[in-house]
Design a protein around this motif. Structure first.
Motif, short mmCIF file in Angstrom:
data_model
loop_
_atom_site.label_atom_id
_atom_site.label_comp_id
_atom_site.label_asym_id
_atom_site.label_seq_id
_atom_site.Cartn_x
_atom_site.Cartn_y
_atom_site.Cartn_z
N LYS A 175 53.43 35.19 56.42
CA LYS A 175 52.49 35.03 55.31
C LYS A 175 52.62 36.21 54.34
O LYS A 175 53.21 37.23 54.67
N GLU A 179 47.26 37.62 51.57
CA GLU A 179 46.55 36.64 52.39
C GLU A 179 46.11 37.24 53.72
O GLU A 179 45.00 37.00 54.19
N ASP A 183 42.20 38.21 55.58
CA ASP A 183 41.82 37.36 56.72
C ASP A 183 40.91 38.15 57.65
O ASP A 183 41.31 39.20 58.17
N ILE A 277 47.31 33.05 45.35
CA ILE A 277 47.79 33.14 46.73
C ILE A 277 46.71 32.60 47.65
O ILE A 277 45.58 33.10 47.63
N ALA A 278 47.05 31.58 48.39
CA ALA A 278 46.09 30.93 49.29
C ALA A 278 44.80 30.60 48.54
O ALA A 278 43.70 30.82 49.04
#
Length: 291
Positions: A175, A179, A183, A277-278
DNA sequence: AGCACGCTCCGGGCGC
DNA sequence: TGCGCCCGGAGCGTG
């Protein structure tokens, strides 16, 4: 958007105002009732509203604690511990007032969803404009599995090692770094604002793949995250759009941010770029962030 | 079992 | 002035 430093500020504000006080009763908004009747779990999660209302009655607020971006309101009745978990989502805010008319901004007054009447006479008010926040009554944190999977607090001694170990897992190594640092199972409490700042501070491009970053650089990035979180706590958090401290105050960290929401780079004046991004907008300087 | 993915929640504020 | 669309933490259901 409240991230770790903003939540820390809210908790520090709330502590002296409500710790040790008793909740007489809670009143929920018509919106919460209507949504629950339609099968949604608007704000009050993990149980029926009647159960929530009766559960918190006559509970003593034993302690208030921040964990990641969550507020744990530790409750107690007849020596038994319980916990009211709160997440501010995008627009959650707390107020402690004698009367809701004291809430200055209409948009917060208009979206009050839970009002806790304290035995001491004040109202502990939870307002949430977009209703992304949550209130969850639990016996223990373990009752709600996702809360047990959170990364350690970034200020804990082993948090950096934990971060490195998570990065090495197949799930994360392919990844992008942006991101992964956002998390909550890798690092606690780092959202878009502080991830953006820490990547700029370490000259890392947000799209860089985790496995392509040397260990020493990862350590440097982790330290940059810790530093920017601390700096923000020390400056009362970033007041951007709907974040407010308890009773409607503001922080000043937004004035110290170097990359988040900037159109040009403060060190080389190059126009910044934004990539998604994400699902989240990531701003960076194409000239300074080449690593 | 564990992961990836898409969906959901929502109104303020912006662009046109 | 008004209308339509964009934004986004985190949990959950699905495959």
């Amino acid at each position: 958007m409240p991230e770790l430093p903003e939540v820390e500020g809210v908790v520090n504000d709330l502590k002296p105002l409500v710790e040790g006080k008793i909740i007489q009763s809670v009143t929920l908004s018509d919106t919460v009732y209507t949504s629950h009747a339609a099968g949604k779990q608007t704000i009050v999660k993990g149980g029926a509203l009647e159960w929530f209302e009766t559960s918190v009655q006559q509970m003593t607020i034993a302690a208030i604690e921040r964990r990641a971006k969550y507020i744990f309101i530790h409750l107690q009745k007849d020596e038994e511990p319980f916990v009211l978990v709160n997440h501010l989502g995008m627009t959650g805010a707390w107020f402690v007032v004698q009367n809701v008319a004291e809430i200055a901004e209409e948009k917060f007054r208009k979206h009050i969803h839970a009002t806790f009447a304290l035995a001491s006479g004040e109202l502990l008010v939870y307002s949430d404009i977009r209703r992304f926040g949550e209130l969850r009554f639990l016996r223990t944190i373990e009752e709600h599995a996702p809360l047990t999977k959170m990364a350690p607090e970034p200020f804990d001694d082993y948090a950096c090692e934990f971060f490195l170990a998570q990065c090495a897992k197949p799930k994360y190594e392919n990844k992008t770094i942006k991101e992964v640092i956002m998390d909550g199972q890798v690092i606690s409490g780092c959202g878009n604002i502080y991830a953006t700042e820490a990547l700029f501070a370490t000259k890392l491009r947000p799209t860089k793949k985790v496995k392509a970053i040397p260990k020493a650089k990862k350590v440097e990035l982790f330290q940059a995250i810790v530093n920017v979180l601390r700096e923000s706590i020390d400056n009362g958090g970033s007041t951007i759009s709907d974040y407010r401290t308890v009773n409607g105050g503001a922080g000043s960290m937004q004035n110290r941010l170097k990359m988040y929401s900037h159109k040009s780079c403060p060190s080389c004046q190059t126009a910044t770029l934004s990539v998604v991004i994400a699902g989240r907008t990531s701003t960076y300087c194409p000239s300074c962030q080449k690593e």
